[in-house]
Enzyme design. Structure first.
Site, PDB file in Angstrom:
ATOM      1  CB  SER A 154      -0.958  -0.049   1.200  1.00  0.00           C
ATOM      2  OG  SER A 154      -1.897   0.979   1.163  1.00  0.00           O
ATOM      3  CG  ASP A 175      -6.257   0.693  -0.556  1.00  0.00           C
ATOM      4  OD1 ASP A 175      -5.442   1.642  -0.549  1.00  0.00           O
ATOM      5  OD2 ASP A 175      -6.255  -0.206   0.311  1.00  0.00           O
TER       6      ASP A 175
END
EC number: 5.4.2.10
Length: 452
Positions: free
Chosen positions: A108, A249
């Protein structure tokens, strides 16, 4: 120590996160997720178990993807390798291809030396804690070792990105024509697909942070480093800047003057729009306890209920799924629109945010004015007995005193860290000086009472 954290398995690649661990984790995942009525029914029909595997561009993703794919194939699972795509794309494709599960190799927003493994169950949903525990236990148990025709195949998922783009474009209520958008792709998984999708939707797009070399992911760019995006938007006279993180995301934004629009403000804009169009289930938004008080005030003024969960998008998702709610998310930019996604999707969020600008013919600053952001001070108090924070009478009395003094003009939250000996003290107030003063006051009490 358990290997699963709040968002899958994460750590230094070739440090904690080795090829051996990735292979064993994949084999254990095949054991656990290859069970159950649906999996057994598929096997009875002569269908093979299938998994979608994808990664972000960091260099360690190559060997970790190879290890995961090998572990799955050696367990009799057919692997669809999707290459570099965002995490929400992987989640979508698991559902779209009716796969049994999916595995995303990404850390991430972390720096390039780290990496991670996120596992999604059938339908593209994150695993509950109990299933993660079963997978951990299965890592020490017997593995599936089929031979001959029972061995899995590793197949290139050649149209993975195209399927995702079509899905995103199909979700939009209107086009983005006439709007100048700067995209910061964090040198990450969105570097190819995000510019393509925004242009296909009609936006005039300028791109930064979209030249991944395996080492530069999140390096001075993306949703955790917004300065370059803000400068570019102002210099070019763009209407809005959209920032993703490494696996896309998340979505944060900046307005035409370079001012940050955070996840709470984005949720407020989208929630009001969805309510106006009759798409906000039970007129309810799901957010975490860290969301700004201004979000609660703004939603109350628009007749929208805010449900609160623990910090973490997985807990937001659990509450959304339990209640059938349509919108939820976090201040950090994880925004979940359950009509179109099973997890936070930075591209989906950004597209719908810009679509709202086009629909109302308003600037993002005008839309964001629906919510007043209360000044927020967050202080980490280290080397304290975090487990005593909720039970210490002096600490709790100090909190009650501050809460009473703030009344409806502020908020207090003391939260213990899940991984470190620290307590997070958060105070919101009508002005920054008051927030700082109240936070400092509580920090002094916590240090005095809970010092190790």
């Amino acid at each position: 120590m358990p290997i699963f954290g709040t968002d899958g398995v994460r750590g230094l690649a070739n440090g904690i996160l080795t090829a051996d661990l990735a292979l064993t984790l994949a084999q254990a995942t095949a054991v656990v997720l290859g069970q159950g009525r649906t999996a057994e029914a598929r096997k009875a029909e002569g269908k093979r178990l299938t998994a979608v595997v994808a990664r972000d561009p960091r260099v360690s993703g190559h060997f970790l993807t190879a290890a995961v794919s090998a572990g799955l194939a050696s367990s009799g699972v057919d692997v669809l390798e999707a290459g570099v795509i965002p995490t929400p794309a992987l989640a979508f494709l698991v559902a779209d291809r009716d796969a049994d599960f999916g595995v995303m190799i990404s850390a991430s927003h972390n720096a390039a030396p780290d990496n991670g493994i996120k596992i999604f169950a059938r339908g593209g949903v994150k695993l509950p804690d109990v299933v993660e525990q079963r997978i951990e236990e299965a890592m020490a148990g017997e593995k599936l070792r089929p031979t001959g025709a029972g061995v899995g195949r590793i197949i290139r998922f050649s149209d993975a990105e195209d399927r995702y783009v079509v899905h995103l474009l199909g979700s939009l209520p209107n086009r983005l024509n006439g709007l100048k958008v700067v995209l910061d792709c964090a040198h990450g998984a969105a570097s190819g697909v995000s510019p393509e999708t925004f242009r296909d939707a009609g936006a005039d797009v300028t791109v930064i942070g979209a030249d991944p070399d395996g080492w530069n992911i999140n390096d001075g760019v993306g949703s955790t480093h917004l300065d370059q995006l803000a400068e570019t938007v102002v210099r070019l006279g763009a209407d809005i800047g959209i920032a993703h993180d490494g696996d896309a995301d998340r979505c944060l934004a900046v307005d035409a003057q370079g001012k940050v629009i955070d996840g709470d403000q984005i949720m407020a804009i989208i929630a009001v729009s969805m309510k106006e169009r009759g798409h906000l289930t039970d007129d309810t938004l799901v957010a975490t306890v860290m969301s700004n008080l201004g979000l609660h005030v703004a939603m109350r003024e628009h007749g929208i209920t805010v449900r609160q969960t623990a910090v973490g998008d997985r807990y937001v998702l659990e509450d959304m799924n339990a209640g059938g709610y349509a919108l939820g998310g976090e201040q950090s930019g994880h925004v979940i629109m359950s009509e179109y996604a099973t997890t936070g999707d930075g591209l989906l969020t950004g597209l719908h945010l810009v679509a709202e600008m086009a629909r109302q013919n308003k600037t993002i600053a005008e839309l964001a004015s629906v919510m007043t952001v209360y000044p927020q001070v967050l202080i980490n108090v280290r080397d304290v007995d975090k487990d005593a924070v909720d039970g210490d009478p002096v600490v709790q009395a100090a909190v009650a005193e501050v809460v009473a003094e703030l009344g409806d003009t502020g908020r207090v939250l003391l939260r213990k860290s899940g991984t470190e000996p620290l307590v997070r003290v958060m105070v919101e107030a009508a002005d920054a000086d008051s927030a700082q003063a109240y936070a400092d006051r509580l920090v002094d009490v916590v240090r005095e009472r809970l010092a190790l």
